[in-house]
Every structure is written in C-alpha cells, then in structure tokens.
Design a protein around this motif. Structure first.
Motif, PDB file in Angstrom:
ATOM      1  N   VAL A  44       1.892  94.790  -1.404  1.00 47.23           N
ATOM      2  CA  VAL A  44       2.782  95.103  -2.528  1.00 47.23           C
ATOM      3  C   VAL A  44       3.654  93.891  -2.801  1.00 47.23           C
ATOM      4  N   LEU A  45       3.864  93.579  -4.067  1.00 51.31           N
ATOM      5  CA  LEU A  45       4.663  92.427  -4.458  1.00 51.31           C
ATOM      6  C   LEU A  45       5.258  92.667  -5.840  1.00 51.31           C
ATOM      7  N   PRO A  46       6.196  91.809  -6.253  1.00 49.98           N
ATOM      8  CA  PRO A  46       6.736  91.950  -7.615  1.00 49.98           C
ATOM      9  C   PRO A  46       5.639  91.740  -8.652  1.00 49.98           C
ATOM     10  N   ALA A  99      16.835  90.508 -12.936  1.00 45.49           N
ATOM     11  CA  ALA A  99      16.660  91.851 -12.385  1.00 45.49           C
ATOM     12  C   ALA A  99      15.228  92.135 -11.972  1.00 45.49           C
ATOM     13  N   ILE A 100      14.332  91.143 -12.137  1.00 49.19           N
ATOM     14  CA  ILE A 100      12.946  91.291 -11.708  1.00 49.19           C
ATOM     15  C   ILE A 100      12.540  90.048 -10.935  1.00 49.19           C
ATOM     16  N   GLY A 101      11.312  90.046 -10.438  1.00 50.44           N
ATOM     17  CA  GLY A 101      10.794  88.871  -9.730  1.00 50.44           C
ATOM     18  C   GLY A 101      10.916  88.962  -8.231  1.00 50.44           C
ATOM     19  N   THR A 102      11.772  89.858  -7.735  1.00 51.33           N
ATOM     20  CA  THR A 102      11.898  90.128  -6.312  1.00 51.33           C
ATOM     21  C   THR A 102      11.923  91.640  -6.108  1.00 51.33           C
ATOM     22  N   LEU A 103      11.646  92.053  -4.885  1.00 50.45           N
ATOM     23  CA  LEU A 103      11.724  93.467  -4.530  1.00 50.45           C
ATOM     24  C   LEU A 103      12.889  93.666  -3.586  1.00 50.45           C
ATOM     25  N   ILE A 137       3.578  95.676  -8.189  1.00 49.65           N
ATOM     26  CA  ILE A 137       2.130  95.818  -8.189  1.00 49.65           C
ATOM     27  C   ILE A 137       1.627  95.938  -6.756  1.00 49.65           C
ATOM     28  N   ALA A 138       0.469  96.568  -6.602  1.00 53.00           N
ATOM     29  CA  ALA A 138      -0.171  96.716  -5.296  1.00 53.00           C
ATOM     30  C   ALA A 138      -1.604  96.220  -5.399  1.00 53.00           C
ATOM     31  N   THR A 178       6.006  84.708  -9.904  1.00 50.82           N
ATOM     32  CA  THR A 178       6.888  85.871  -9.797  1.00 50.82           C
ATOM     33  C   THR A 178       8.343  85.473 -10.046  1.00 50.82           C
ATOM     34  N   VAL A 179       9.080  85.206  -8.988  1.00 49.13           N
ATOM     35  CA  VAL A 179      10.530  85.036  -9.104  1.00 49.13           C
ATOM     36  C   VAL A 179      10.915  83.799  -9.901  1.00 49.13           C
TER      37      VAL A 179
END
Length: 452
Positions: free
Chosen positions: A81-83, A370-374, A383-384, A359-360
């Motif tokens: 699982v990742l951003p 507010a996105i790019g990291t979990l 996404i998985a 991603t980040v």
C-alpha cells in the motif's frame, strides 16, 4: 460490519468488489484497510502488517489490529500500500489520438497541427474522460491536466466538467489553442471569471502558458501578472530542446521574477547545469516525461544533472499520442535507468527517489500538501498493489518492485479522497465499453475531417 475479507490470492475479487461497491456507488464514510503486508508511507520507514482507517475522506488512524466498529473492512494482506501516484503534466484533450504521432501530414507536430483545430468541446472532454479512466487504472490519483488546446470557453468548461464528474483529484491548467499566434495571450478575462469560483475541493485551477520559449515577451509577462494577481499556479514548457534553450527563457524568467514555487517548468531537457541551479535556487518545481522527451526528439533528459542541481522533480506521461499508455511505473523505471546508464553509476538515482518523484515530491511540486504521504490527517488517496502476480513475485525490495516490476494491471485498489475507484483490479466508476466506443467515434470523425 461489512467484511470483504478473502484469501491472499483472491483478495478484492471482482465479484465481492462488485457486490460491495457497485458502479457509481459512494464509498461508506468509514473504511478499514486491513493488514497490508507493507505500507510505504513516503514519510518514514516502511510499515508491515498495518491497518489504515479512513473516515470521510481522511486517514484517521494507522496501526496494527485497529478496532473500527461499523466500518467497511477490506483485507489487503498480500499487498503493498502506498500513496496514490501523481502525474505532474498531462495533455489530456488528445488522448483519443493515441498513437497518431505521424501521418500523411508528417511527424508529430504537423499531424497535431492538422487535427487540433478540429476538436470540439465534446472531443476534448472525451479525451479527458479516457485519460482519467486510464489514470485510475494505473494508480494515478492526482493529475495536472495541461489543457493546451483551449479553443473556446466551451472547450474549457467541457474539460473541467469531465474532471469533476470523474472524482479524480487534479489541477486544470487553463491554456491556449494550439494555433494561437505568439503575440496573442490566452483568454485572460475568462480565466479571471473562473478563478472567482474554483471548480471544487478536488479540482483546482492554474494556467499553462507558452512562456518565453513560445510566446512574445509582452504576452507571457501579461499572463504571469494575471495568474499571480489571481493567485493561480503557472506551468510552462521550458528548454525542451536545443533550439528552445538557445532563446534564454530561463534567464528571462529569472530576470523578471518569473520563477518560484508557483511556477512549474516542464522538460528542461536542454537546460544547462547553471540554468538548472538557478531554477532550483528560485524554488520552481520541474516535471519531466522521459518517454515523450525521447520519442519526440527533444533528447535524453539529464536526470542525474537535475538531481545534482537540487531540483524538485515530478514525473509525467505527457500525452498518449506519443507515450501510448499512462504507465507511471514504466516512467519510474526509465527515469532511474537512464540516469544510471548515462552517469555510469548505479547509485546516482535510487528506486526510492523515483517513487518519491511519483508521489510526495510530485504532490509538493503541485502545491498539494494534504496528499503524497500516508499519515493520520492526510487525505485518503491510497493505492494497493498485489504481490502475487507472475511479474512481481518473488520480490525482496518493495521500492524495486514498484519501480521495476509493477504494471498498471497489478494495481488492485485505488481510493481517492476516501472514495473507491478501483477494487479487485476493476474500475468501479467507469463504463469502459461505452467510453471506448465514444472515443473511437470521436477520433474516427476527426481523422476524416483532417484527411488523416
């Protein structure tokens, strides 16, 4: 509690996914993503056997064996699982012209020049819809729609409407028509009207300008001034090839205070090391699209030099006419391997660096924090990737797996702002057959009108 748990090899099976999340359904307000083998937060060390609790579009907790009464549970054992992936520069309007990079008219530029004036608002919208569906299928949850064939107010409105209906996060970059003379600005009046009513919380507004490489000084300065007065981010192609770089556009921007965190530069394929260092000092993020930069003949992107200069990088598929597919996984692979081969140094760009760009770093380059990291408090763009597919297993390192083995079909789950868009490897919010038929009809009619 609704439970979609399944065995490792049938996790998120198509039947279960369809029953729990029918097409166009709204995801329940609370979802528990249970037991992911590996979670790459992109904000720290990888986590193992981790749950992620999502409520009303936001990550509210992460840890092992979380208790969430009433939540919909999705078993992600057997997954990484990742951003969600971020595409930082994509001409979506011409997606239906996939592969039409040459014709009787000539190569890419003359072919596009022949067909672009014929695009109706509906044609442009179909291109955007098709691009967004492919984006979700490949794990791309944020897009930068670089609308550089904005032929009328209706074209702009149609592309924005397509983005809004998709539920995909992104920026609509207001642009110009392909055949706009270099001494004529984009429709700045309409831009100002749009800026007073941003499209939505998911879709923001910016501009894509021709800049000093492709428009006259008075034009790009006027466009910069209006965008900054309206508080809109700017993006422009810059030093794409040797001819463009020779115009000294980077120096012109630097002299006019035209660089900064609000000004994204695209390509920089032919920029010098000194120019890249100027861009880095001024804080302008950079988007690169190695596949199309090679395919259109710009040259080999100087990725190692960009890293050395300290640039903030994001990745891009650019357009489907050249790239063919919206596969950020292949973009990451090409980016790392080009840099290593040219530098003759396998350590110059790591797999983790490439995944950060996808991603980040890509999110930060678009001004999205507010996105790019979990992490708790971040929006749930998640996404998985399944790890039992023939092209992935066995794999020791998750970063290498994602940058050098994974493909779009390995993306099992896509969540954007807490809403499921893909589950069990199937798109949930798109009628694929209907969309393909509309796209085929669109490009067939366009090719006939353009005598291609």
């Amino acid at each position: 509690m609704t439970n979609l748990q399944a065995s490792r090899r049938t996790v998120l099976g198509a039947t279960a996914a369809a029953m729990a999340f029918p097409v166009f359904a709204t995801t329940p307000p609370t979802t528990l993503l249970r037991g992911a083998d590996t979670v790459l937060t992109m904000a720290g060390v990888p986590l193992t056997d981790t749950d992620i609790l999502v409520r009303e579009g936001q990550i509210v907790a992460m840890g092992r064996a979380l208790d969430a009464p009433g939540a919909t549970v999705i078993d992600l054992s057997g997954h990484i699982v990742l951003p969600g992936l971020v595409d930082t520069h994509w001409h979506m309007w011409n997606t239906a012209a996939r592969g039409l990079w040459r014709s009787a008219k000539g190569s890419f530029a003359p072919t596009m020049a022949a067909i672009s004036p014929l695009f109706s608002p509906s044609d442009a919208a179909i291109g955007v819809e098709l691009a967004l569906a492919e984006a979700v299928n490949g794990g791309i949850t944020t897009v930068h729609n670089w609308a550089h064939n904005s032929r009328s107010l209706a074209h702009v409105e149609a592309e924005i409407a397509a983005m809004l209906s998709s539920g995909v996060r992104g920026r609509f970059a207001y642009g110009y028509a392909q055949d706009t003379p270099p001494d004529r600005p984009m429709d700045l009046g309409h831009l100002a009207t749009l800026a007073r009513r941003p499209p939505s919380t998911l879709v923001s507004l910016g501009i894509c300008a021709r800049g000093p490489d492709r428009s006259e000084t008075d034009v790009w300065r006027a466009e910069w001034a209006v965008a900054r007065r309206l508080g809109l981010p700017i993006s422009t192609h810059m030093a794409s090839d040797a001819m463009a770089a020779a115009k000294g556009g980077i120096a012109s921007l630097a002299a006019a205070d035209g660089l900064g965190p609000d000004v994204q530069l695209v390509h920089l394929t032919a920029a010098t090391q000194r120019e890249m260092e100027v861009v880095a000092r001024r804080g302008s993020p950079v988007s690169i699209s190695p596949w199309t930069e090679l395919e259109v003949g710009y040259g080999v992107p100087p990725i190692a030099d960009m890293v050395a200069a300290g640039l903030t990088l994001g990745l891009s598929v650019d357009n489907m006419v050249l790239a063919g597919s919206a596969d950020i996984f292949s973009v990451m692979r090409l980016t790392t391997d080009l840099a290593r081969g040219i530098a003759r140094d396998a350590s110059v760009v790591t797999d983790e660096m490439a995944l950060r760009w996808a991603t980040v770093d890509g999110a930060r380059g678009l001004g999205l924090k507010a996105i790019g990291t979990l992490a708790p408090g971040q929006r749930a763009d998640i996404i998985a990737v399944r790890t039992d597919a023939i092209n992935i297993t066995p794999a020791a390192d998750p970063f290498s797996l994602l940058t050098h083995a994974a493909r779009p079909e390995n993306v099992a789950l896509v969540m954007i702002d807490g809403v499921l868009h893909k589950a069990g490897g199937h798109l949930l919010r798109v009628n694929i057959a209907q969309l393909q038929e509309r796209a085929e009809q669109s490009i067939k009619a366009l090719r006939a009108r353009a005598s291609l």
